[in-house]
Design a protein around this motif. Structure first.
Motif, PDB file in Angstrom:
ATOM      1  N   LEU A  45       0.839  -1.193   0.000  1.00  0.00           N
ATOM      2  CA  LEU A  45       0.000   0.000   0.000  1.00  0.00           C
ATOM      3  C   LEU A  45       0.874   1.244   0.000  1.00  0.00           C
ATOM      4  CD1 LEU A  45      -2.760  -0.932   2.627  1.00  0.00           C
ATOM      5  CD2 LEU A  45      -2.958  -0.930   0.131  1.00  0.00           C
ATOM      6  N   VAL A  46       0.366   2.316  -0.602  1.00  0.00           N
ATOM      7  CA  VAL A  46       1.020   3.622  -0.570  1.00  0.00           C
ATOM      8  C   VAL A  46       0.074   4.571   0.155  1.00  0.00           C
ATOM      9  CG1 VAL A  46       1.933   5.547  -1.925  1.00  0.00           C
ATOM     10  CG2 VAL A  46       2.258   3.196  -2.729  1.00  0.00           C
ATOM     11  N   ARG A  47       0.567   5.239   1.186  1.00  0.00           N
ATOM     12  CA  ARG A  47      -0.270   6.147   1.954  1.00  0.00           C
ATOM     13  C   ARG A  47       0.444   7.483   2.144  1.00  0.00           C
ATOM     14  NH1 ARG A  47      -3.551   3.240   0.465  1.00  0.00           N
ATOM     15  NH2 ARG A  47      -5.024   1.947   1.641  1.00  0.00           N
ATOM     16  N   GLN A  48      -0.353   8.546   2.230  1.00  0.00           N
ATOM     17  CA  GLN A  48       0.183   9.897   2.339  1.00  0.00           C
ATOM     18  C   GLN A  48       0.056  10.408   3.772  1.00  0.00           C
ATOM     19  OE1 GLN A  48      -2.520   9.215   0.049  1.00  0.00           O
ATOM     20  NE2 GLN A  48      -0.854   8.414  -1.186  1.00  0.00           N
ATOM     21  N   TYR A  49       1.119  11.040   4.257  1.00  0.00           N
ATOM     22  CA  TYR A  49       1.104  11.621   5.592  1.00  0.00           C
ATOM     23  C   TYR A  49       1.804  12.977   5.561  1.00  0.00           C
ATOM     24  CZ  TYR A  49      -0.206   6.895   6.877  1.00  0.00           C
ATOM     25  OH  TYR A  49      -0.856   5.687   6.946  1.00  0.00           O
ATOM     26  N   SER A  50       1.236  13.936   6.266  1.00  0.00           N
ATOM     27  CA  SER A  50       1.829  15.269   6.346  1.00  0.00           C
ATOM     28  C   SER A  50       3.130  15.223   7.129  1.00  0.00           C
ATOM     29  CB  SER A  50       0.864  16.238   7.041  1.00  0.00           C
ATOM     30  OG  SER A  50      -0.297  16.430   6.269  1.00  0.00           O
ATOM     31  N   LEU A  51       4.109  15.958   6.643  1.00  0.00           N
ATOM     32  CA  LEU A  51       5.355  16.106   7.389  1.00  0.00           C
ATOM     33  C   LEU A  51       5.101  17.043   8.558  1.00  0.00           C
ATOM     34  CD1 LEU A  51       7.755  16.357   4.350  1.00  0.00           C
ATOM     35  CD2 LEU A  51       7.802  14.561   6.091  1.00  0.00           C
ATOM     36  N   CYS A  52       5.460  16.608   9.764  1.00  0.00           N
ATOM     37  CA  CYS A  52       5.124  17.398  10.947  1.00  0.00           C
ATOM     38  C   CYS A  52       6.347  17.749  11.785  1.00  0.00           C
ATOM     39  CB  CYS A  52       4.087  16.677  11.806  1.00  0.00           C
ATOM     40  SG  CYS A  52       4.604  15.067  12.439  1.00  0.00           S
ATOM     41  N   GLY A  53       7.535  17.511  11.254  1.00  0.00           N
ATOM     42  CA  GLY A  53       8.751  17.815  11.992  1.00  0.00           C
ATOM     43  C   GLY A  53       9.289  19.200  11.670  1.00  0.00           C
ATOM     44  N   ASP A  54      10.598  19.315  11.702  1.00  0.00           N
ATOM     45  CA  ASP A  54      11.286  20.589  11.482  1.00  0.00           C
ATOM     46  C   ASP A  54      11.831  20.621  10.055  1.00  0.00           C
ATOM     47  OD1 ASP A  54      12.833  22.848  11.481  1.00  0.00           O
ATOM     48  OD2 ASP A  54      14.138  22.241  13.135  1.00  0.00           O
ATOM     49  N   PRO A  55      11.372  21.560   9.208  1.00  0.00           N
ATOM     50  CA  PRO A  55      11.884  21.614   7.833  1.00  0.00           C
ATOM     51  C   PRO A  55      13.398  21.828   7.756  1.00  0.00           C
ATOM     52  CG  PRO A  55       9.915  22.959   8.048  1.00  0.00           C
ATOM     53  CD  PRO A  55      10.315  22.554   9.432  1.00  0.00           C
ATOM     54  N   ALA A  56      13.998  22.373   8.805  1.00  0.00           N
ATOM     55  CA  ALA A  56      15.447  22.595   8.802  1.00  0.00           C
ATOM     56  C   ALA A  56      16.232  21.301   9.013  1.00  0.00           C
ATOM     57  CB  ALA A  56      15.828  23.613   9.873  1.00  0.00           C
ATOM     58  N   ASP A  57      15.565  20.238   9.457  1.00  0.00           N
ATOM     59  CA  ASP A  57      16.237  18.960   9.722  1.00  0.00           C
ATOM     60  C   ASP A  57      16.245  18.143   8.433  1.00  0.00           C
ATOM     61  OD1 ASP A  57      17.223  16.563  10.584  1.00  0.00           O
ATOM     62  OD2 ASP A  57      15.698  16.205  12.119  1.00  0.00           O
ATOM     63  N   ARG A  58      17.368  18.113   7.736  1.00  0.00           N
ATOM     64  CA  ARG A  58      17.484  17.378   6.482  1.00  0.00           C
ATOM     65  C   ARG A  58      17.846  15.906   6.722  1.00  0.00           C
ATOM     66  NH1 ARG A  58      18.824  20.242   1.948  1.00  0.00           N
ATOM     67  NH2 ARG A  58      18.668  18.212   0.924  1.00  0.00           N
ATOM     68  N   GLU A  59      18.110  15.552   7.956  1.00  0.00           N
ATOM     69  CA  GLU A  59      18.482  14.165   8.255  1.00  0.00           C
ATOM     70  C   GLU A  59      17.270  13.272   8.479  1.00  0.00           C
ATOM     71  OE1 GLU A  59      21.670  13.305   8.032  1.00  0.00           O
ATOM     72  OE2 GLU A  59      22.035  15.419   7.538  1.00  0.00           O
ATOM     73  N   ARG A  60      16.151  13.859   8.911  1.00  0.00           N
ATOM     74  CA  ARG A  60      14.982  13.059   9.264  1.00  0.00           C
ATOM     75  C   ARG A  60      13.697  13.716   8.800  1.00  0.00           C
ATOM     76  NH1 ARG A  60      18.641  12.732  13.126  1.00  0.00           N
ATOM     77  NH2 ARG A  60      19.197  10.666  13.992  1.00  0.00           N
ATOM     78  N   TYR A  61      12.742  12.876   8.460  1.00  0.00           N
ATOM     79  CA  TYR A  61      11.347  13.269   8.293  1.00  0.00           C
ATOM     80  C   TYR A  61      10.568  12.739   9.497  1.00  0.00           C
ATOM     81  CZ  TYR A  61      11.989  14.190   3.226  1.00  0.00           C
ATOM     82  OH  TYR A  61      12.376  14.670   1.993  1.00  0.00           O
ATOM     83  N   GLN A  62       9.504  13.446   9.864  1.00  0.00           N
ATOM     84  CA  GLN A  62       8.610  12.955  10.914  1.00  0.00           C
ATOM     85  C   GLN A  62       7.181  13.016  10.419  1.00  0.00           C
ATOM     86  OE1 GLN A  62       8.480  15.271  14.532  1.00  0.00           O
ATOM     87  NE2 GLN A  62       7.304  13.746  15.655  1.00  0.00           N
ATOM     88  N   ARG A  69     -10.030   3.135  12.880  1.00  0.00           N
ATOM     89  CA  ARG A  69     -10.745   1.898  13.181  1.00  0.00           C
ATOM     90  C   ARG A  69     -11.289   1.241  11.916  1.00  0.00           C
ATOM     91  NH1 ARG A  69      -7.998   0.580  17.235  1.00  0.00           N
ATOM     92  NH2 ARG A  69      -8.172   1.997  19.001  1.00  0.00           N
ATOM     93  N   LEU A  70     -11.584   2.040  10.899  1.00  0.00           N
ATOM     94  CA  LEU A  70     -12.014   1.499   9.612  1.00  0.00           C
ATOM     95  C   LEU A  70     -10.864   1.605   8.621  1.00  0.00           C
ATOM     96  CD1 LEU A  70     -15.628   2.985   9.428  1.00  0.00           C
ATOM     97  CD2 LEU A  70     -14.930   0.697  10.168  1.00  0.00           C
ATOM     98  N   SER A  71      -9.678   1.264   9.060  1.00  0.00           N
ATOM     99  CA  SER A  71      -8.474   1.367   8.238  1.00  0.00           C
ATOM    100  C   SER A  71      -8.603   0.538   6.967  1.00  0.00           C
ATOM    101  CB  SER A  71      -7.250   0.889   9.034  1.00  0.00           C
ATOM    102  OG  SER A  71      -6.106   0.803   8.205  1.00  0.00           O
ATOM    103  N   ARG A  72      -8.114   1.114   5.862  1.00  0.00           N
ATOM    104  CA  ARG A  72      -8.037   0.357   4.608  1.00  0.00           C
ATOM    105  C   ARG A  72      -6.707  -0.397   4.517  1.00  0.00           C
ATOM    106  NH1 ARG A  72      -8.676   4.770   0.230  1.00  0.00           N
ATOM    107  NH2 ARG A  72      -7.364   5.888   1.735  1.00  0.00           N
ATOM    108  N   GLY A  73      -6.014  -0.506   5.622  1.00  0.00           N
ATOM    109  CA  GLY A  73      -4.795  -1.297   5.663  1.00  0.00           C
ATOM    110  C   GLY A  73      -3.535  -0.504   5.899  1.00  0.00           C
ATOM    111  N   GLY A  74      -3.591   0.820   5.738  1.00  0.00           N
ATOM    112  CA  GLY A  74      -2.402   1.635   5.889  1.00  0.00           C
ATOM    113  C   GLY A  74      -2.069   1.931   7.340  1.00  0.00           C
ATOM    114  N   SER A  75      -2.966   2.622   8.032  1.00  0.00           N
ATOM    115  CA  SER A  75      -2.677   2.982   9.426  1.00  0.00           C
ATOM    116  C   SER A  75      -2.569   1.738  10.301  1.00  0.00           C
ATOM    117  CB  SER A  75      -3.744   3.940   9.968  1.00  0.00           C
ATOM    118  OG  SER A  75      -4.994   3.302  10.126  1.00  0.00           O
TER     119      SER A  75
END
Length: 302
Positions: A45-62, A69-75
């Protein structure tokens, strides 16, 4: 795609985990507040999630993921099976919810809708703009980042726990705004609908979890011509352009299949697309998961 490794995965609220992704090949691609990425999960599956960390941190995404509860398999997969140390491919960041330049901002978050707004708040406060965050949730324990946001921004944050103190009065909030203030809102559809009715249309920006229900004319069959391969694909009524292309061997990456994530964007060389997405396709582009054609054929850069 970018190669990452799960650095940390940990609960941060009821039914919400934070996933930190470290670049496996060096620094990750830059991004701006409002951007999201696609996670190519090991269950195909491919799922989309908003980036919620610090844009200045190029080492990590968060990202933060609520277990639906009615997940289609992603969450469900993220919560039950992902573990630190696992490699994961992610897309380059895409931003359909960009932050406009303004002297004043009101951010309105509902539950997991805090994720794109957290880096926005950080950005505008660091830039010296006036900002307020209104954060709504059914309980304090279900509101990710609530304690951190209060500790960092103090009176700039207003929490509304609906079970204890009800919902915010959007009309009153609108009357408090300055004439050049912009409003950014993300959360469940009823909250977004109420906010959209209260705030000035030209300065209201929303990101939705699901597309707004709309009515279109009946599907008409059309031809999709793949300009680079010379292949012509028939798209019958009742079959999406995306499915027709995939079935013909023209593999198009896709995620939501609802016209909200933008992962299937393609170029249109000739013909008139019928845009049915919630993003607002730029000129010469369309999202084949939902878009059709107003002309007898579309010539695509495929």
């Amino acid at each position: 795609m970018q190669h990452t490794v799960i650095d940390r995965i940990e609960p941060i609220a009821d039914d919400v985990v934070s996933v930190a992704l470290r670049g496996a090949d060096g620094p990750l691609a830059p991004w701006q507040p409002g951007a999201h990425i696609d996670l190519a999960l090991p269950n195909w599956l491919v799922r989309q999630y908003s980036l919620c960390g610090d844009p200045a941190d190029r080492e990590r995404y968060q990202v933060a993921v609520r277990h639906e509860r009615l997940s289609r398999g992603g969450s469900e997969y993220v919560h039950l099976f992902l573990r630190a140390g696992r490699p994961l491919e992610v897309s380059l960041p895409r931003n359909h919810f960009p932050l406009a330049l303004a002297p004043e901002y009101l951010f309105v978050a509902g539950g997991i809708g805090i994720t794109p707004l957290r880096p926005m708040l950080r950005s505008v406060v660091e830039a010296g703009a006036k900002a307020t965050l209104v954060y709504v949730g059914r309980s304090r324990a279900a509101m990710p980042f609530a304690d951190e946001l209060l500790a960092t921004y103090g009176d700039l944050v207003r929490l509304f726990v609906t079970g204890a103190n009800g919902r915010p009065d959007f009309g009153a909030l609108a009357r408090e705004l300055g004439p050049r203030a912009h409003v950014y809102c993300c959360g469940p559809a009823p909250m977004l609908d109420a906010a959209e009715a209260a705030f000035p249309a030209g300065r209201f920006h929303a990101e939705r979890f699901r597309p707004v229900p709309r009515t279109f004319g009946p599907d008409e069959p059309f031809e999709a011509v793949c300009a680079r391969s010379g292949r012509t694909v028939e798209v019958p009524a009742g079959t999406s352009l995306l499915d027709a292309l995939n079935h013909a061997g023209c593999r198009i990456p896709s995620g939501c299949r609802e016209g909200v994530c933008g992962s299937c964007e393609i170029s249109v060389v000739e013909g008139e697309p019928e845009h049915r997405d919630d993003i607002g396709a730029p000129p010469g582009r369309c999202y084949p998961c939902v878009s059709r054609a107003l002309s007898p054929r579309l010539v695509l850069d495929l």
